[in-house]
Design an enzyme around this catalytic site. Structure first.
Site, PDB file in Angstrom:
ATOM      1  N   GLU A  88      -7.804  -9.920  -0.909  1.00  0.00           N
ATOM      2  CA  GLU A  88      -7.694  -9.391  -2.265  1.00  0.00           C
ATOM      3  C   GLU A  88      -6.338  -8.725  -2.501  1.00  0.00           C
ATOM      4  O   GLU A  88      -5.747  -8.137  -1.599  1.00  0.00           O
ATOM      5  CB  GLU A  88      -8.848  -8.408  -2.523  1.00  0.00           C
ATOM      6  CG  GLU A  88     -10.173  -9.159  -2.533  1.00  0.00           C
ATOM      7  CD  GLU A  88     -11.404  -8.277  -2.739  1.00  0.00           C
ATOM      8  OE1 GLU A  88     -12.361  -8.774  -3.345  1.00  0.00           O
ATOM      9  OE2 GLU A  88     -11.423  -7.119  -2.293  1.00  0.00           O
TER      10      GLU A  88
ATOM     11  N   CYS B 189      -0.807  -3.857  -4.945  1.00  0.00           N
ATOM     12  CA  CYS B 189      -1.344  -3.488  -3.639  1.00  0.00           C
ATOM     13  C   CYS B 189      -1.682  -4.786  -2.910  1.00  0.00           C
ATOM     14  O   CYS B 189      -2.537  -5.547  -3.365  1.00  0.00           O
ATOM     15  CB  CYS B 189      -2.586  -2.619  -3.894  1.00  0.00           C
ATOM     16  SG  CYS B 189      -3.443  -2.122  -2.416  1.00  0.00           S
TER      17      CYS B 189
ATOM     18  N   CYS C 226      -9.898  -6.362   8.919  1.00  0.00           N
ATOM     19  CA  CYS C 226      -9.136  -5.321   9.609  1.00  0.00           C
ATOM     20  C   CYS C 226      -9.858  -4.958  10.895  1.00  0.00           C
ATOM     21  O   CYS C 226     -11.084  -4.904  10.933  1.00  0.00           O
ATOM     22  CB  CYS C 226      -9.010  -4.076   8.727  1.00  0.00           C
ATOM     23  SG  CYS C 226      -7.895  -2.823   9.406  1.00  0.00           S
TER      24      CYS C 226
ATOM     25  N   CYS D  14     -12.087   1.809  10.722  1.00  0.00           N
ATOM     26  CA  CYS D  14     -12.238   3.165  10.173  1.00  0.00           C
ATOM     27  C   CYS D  14     -13.637   3.257   9.553  1.00  0.00           C
ATOM     28  O   CYS D  14     -14.064   2.360   8.818  1.00  0.00           O
ATOM     29  CB  CYS D  14     -11.152   3.456   9.145  1.00  0.00           C
ATOM     30  SG  CYS D  14      -9.493   3.374   9.875  1.00  0.00           S
TER      31      CYS D  14
ATOM     32  N   CYS E 191     -14.362   2.783   5.591  1.00  0.00           N
ATOM     33  CA  CYS E 191     -13.631   1.739   4.857  1.00  0.00           C
ATOM     34  C   CYS E 191     -14.412   0.431   4.820  1.00  0.00           C
ATOM     35  O   CYS E 191     -14.864  -0.066   5.859  1.00  0.00           O
ATOM     36  CB  CYS E 191     -12.269   1.517   5.520  1.00  0.00           C
ATOM     37  SG  CYS E 191     -11.306   0.196   4.750  1.00  0.00           S
TER      38      CYS E 191
ATOM     39  N   CYS F 104      -9.290   2.031  -3.501  1.00  0.00           N
ATOM     40  CA  CYS F 104      -8.966   2.158  -2.075  1.00  0.00           C
ATOM     41  C   CYS F 104     -10.213   1.983  -1.229  1.00  0.00           C
ATOM     42  O   CYS F 104     -11.228   2.632  -1.470  1.00  0.00           O
ATOM     43  CB  CYS F 104      -8.459   3.557  -1.744  1.00  0.00           C
ATOM     44  SG  CYS F 104      -7.014   4.038  -2.604  1.00  0.00           S
TER      45      CYS F 104
HETATM   46  N1  SAH Z   1      -4.646   0.030   7.224  1.00  0.00           N
HETATM   47  C1  SAH Z   1      -3.809   0.786   6.337  1.00  0.00           C
HETATM   48  C2  SAH Z   1      -4.023   0.413   4.873  1.00  0.00           C
HETATM   49  C3  SAH Z   1      -5.401   0.739   4.453  1.00  0.00           C
HETATM   50  S1  SAH Z   1      -5.922   0.983   2.819  1.00  0.00           S
HETATM   51  C4  SAH Z   1      -4.080   2.260   6.539  1.00  0.00           C
HETATM   52  O1  SAH Z   1      -5.024   2.604   7.241  1.00  0.00           O
HETATM   53  O2  SAH Z   1      -3.330   3.082   6.025  1.00  0.00           O
HETATM   54  C5  SAH Z   1      -5.115   2.305   2.095  1.00  0.00           C
HETATM   55  C6  SAH Z   1      -5.816   3.651   2.140  1.00  0.00           C
HETATM   56  O3  SAH Z   1      -7.164   3.646   1.640  1.00  0.00           O
HETATM   57  C7  SAH Z   1      -5.887   4.197   3.542  1.00  0.00           C
HETATM   58  O4  SAH Z   1      -5.433   5.517   3.546  1.00  0.00           O
HETATM   59  C8  SAH Z   1      -7.351   4.141   3.831  1.00  0.00           C
HETATM   60  O5  SAH Z   1      -7.717   5.030   4.832  1.00  0.00           O
HETATM   61  C9  SAH Z   1      -7.935   4.472   2.477  1.00  0.00           C
HETATM   62  N2  SAH Z   1      -9.363   4.154   2.373  1.00  0.00           N
HETATM   63  C10 SAH Z   1     -10.072   3.286   3.121  1.00  0.00           C
HETATM   64  N3  SAH Z   1     -11.363   3.280   2.736  1.00  0.00           N
HETATM   65  C11 SAH Z   1     -11.485   4.155   1.716  1.00  0.00           C
HETATM   66  C12 SAH Z   1     -12.570   4.548   0.882  1.00  0.00           C
HETATM   67  N4  SAH Z   1     -13.783   4.024   1.027  1.00  0.00           N
HETATM   68  N5  SAH Z   1     -12.317   5.456  -0.080  1.00  0.00           N
HETATM   69  C13 SAH Z   1     -11.066   5.958  -0.243  1.00  0.00           C
HETATM   70  N6  SAH Z   1     -10.014   5.607   0.506  1.00  0.00           N
HETATM   71  C14 SAH Z   1     -10.207   4.715   1.476  1.00  0.00           C
END
Ligand code: SAH
Length: 399
Positions: free
Chosen positions: A107, A120, A127, A131, A134, A371
């Site tokens: 996406e 974005c 991934c 985390c 996420c 996000c």
């Molecule tokens: N792998 C990269 C890019 C990830 S997405 C990273 O970890 O930075 C960008 C941001 O969205 C990251 O800070 C991630 O932690 C955050 N994110 C992931 N899941 C989320 C959620 N459910 N709600 C809000 N932010 C989230």
């Protein structure tokens, strides 16, 4: 050198064995032309057609000889990934579901704002960082995207936004000059690697893309308008500092290793102190710019005033700013977002301790484009997951 000798750096159209020139690093493109007995500057000519004028058909490249144009049509291509679906949010945010073959889809999200518009982009199908909060991590990891698939997202969004019937107002800077990508009416002013995937786990493909985004013959964005966001791959942060000093965002999310180990499992390999050392090293090359620390607000997990105080201690007097992200929910998660009052109080506390802090406004959540909500269509190919309790750091990066 024959075109097909470039299989390490480019991707081939398998049916006809044609090299896709989209996303090829400027040096590799120059070598490609040398291999054809041409001058290296042909690379710059092609880059300007593709990235500045959005032309993807060799036959339209009128400053290149007819003979070379015909040869290019035989041995090379300028292919973008196919869009499966486009969704538009009530707030103007747009999300493309993009086919990357093999049943996988990623996406890309466009977020228009009054003074800038951000694209974005995704760097992996899925991934492997796992985390716990996420959605992308929950569906698992399939594969790294190629440079042509990563940069292809920018080109396809740019084309869609510049299409007839689309009239996003170009942004202008204080002096009234037009901002955004050159050669089109699109309004993309910033590109962030915050879509699906961990960009620094796909370092080899992401860095050429970041360089093309900032190259004068490429998309020509300033380095501060291209942001790589990472969960905290320390060796790659250090490498990036030496090779491509674009803006850096770090997903910190917790002020203690105990909590961060659970939220961002890569922390077990590279704990907070080590991560921050790499960040301050990175910031030295940024010429007074700051590193953004992302901090997702999770009810009862990381949102107390004590957490805010600890976070402030970690970042005080450093080139750092904090971006608080209200947690975006997705099916199957047990986390809840902190209340607006708690987020506000956390932010005020950071500011009272001299930390620059902002709260990210949630965009596009009605189309699951916010996000952490990007799930695409990904088949998991990873057996051990970073977040597994019994699994402690044997295998970290996707590559
Ligand atoms: N792998 C990269 C890019 C990830 S997405 C990273 O970890 O930075 C960008 C941001 O969205 C990251 O800070 C991630 O932690 C955050 N994110 C992931 N899941 C989320 C959620 N459910 N709600 C809000 N932010 C989230």
């Amino acid at each position: 050198m024959q075109a097909h000798a470039l299989s390490d750096t480019g991707s081939f159209d398998s049916s006809a064995e044609r090299l896709n020139l989209v996303g090829l690093a400027p040096d590799a493109l120059a070598e490609f032309f040398e291999g054809l007995g041409e001058k290296r500057f042909r690379a710059r000519q092609i880059m300007r057609w593709v990235y500045q004028r959005g032309v993807l058909d060799f036959s339209e490249m009128t400053d290149i000889s007819l003979r070379l144009r015909r040869e290019l049509q035989q041995i090379a291509c300028l292919d973008l990934p196919q869009v499966i679906r486009v969704e538009e949010s009530a707030d103007g945010t747009r999300k493309w579901l993009v086919d990357v073959g093999g049943g996988q889809a990623i996406e890309t999200v466009y977020i228009p704002e009054p003074n800038r518009s951000t694209l974005c982009i995704s760097s992996q199908a899925g991934c492997a960082m796992d985390c716990s909060f996420c959605a992308t991590g929950h569906s698992g990891f399939n594969r790294n995207l190629g440079a042509e698939e990563i940069l292809g997202q920018v080109l396809l969004a740019n084309r869609a936004l510049a299409a007839p019937g689309e009239s996003p107002a170009p942004h202008r800077d204080r002096r009234g000059s037009r901002q955004g990508l050159p050669g089109s009416s699109s309004s993309i002013t910033n590109v962030v690697f915050m879509g699906m995937g961990e960009p620094l786990a796909n370092y080899k493909q992401v860095v050429p893309v970041a360089k093309l985004l900032t190259d004068d013959h490429g998309l020509g964005l300033s380095r501060r308008r291209v942001t790589i966001s990472t969960a905290g791959l320390v060796p790659q942060i250090r490498r990036l500092a030496a090779e491509c000093n674009v803006a850096l965002a770090v997903s910190l999310h917790a002020p203690t290793d105990e909590v961060r180990d659970e939220l961002v499992p890569i922390n077990r390999r590279h704990p907070i102190a080590e991560l921050l050392q790499a960040c301050w090293h990175y910031a030295e090359g940024l010429a007074s710019r700051q590193i953004t620390f992302e901090y997702v607000m999770l009810d009862g997990v990381n949102d107390s005033l004590r957490d805010a105080a600890r976070l402030a201690t970690l970042l005080r007097d450093r080139p750092a700013k904090v971006n608080l992200i209200p947690f975006n929910s997705f099916p199957g998660t047990a986390y809840r977002c902190s209340s607006p009052e708690v987020i506000e109080r956390f932010c005020t506390h950071l500011r009272s301790r001299g930390i620059v802090a902002t709260i990210r406004r949630t965009r596009g959540d009605d189309i699951d484009a916010a996000c952490g909500q990007l799930a695409g269509q990904v088949t998991n190919r990873v057996r051990a997951r970073l977040g597994d309790k019994r699994f402690r750091g044997a295998r970290i990066c996707a590559q």
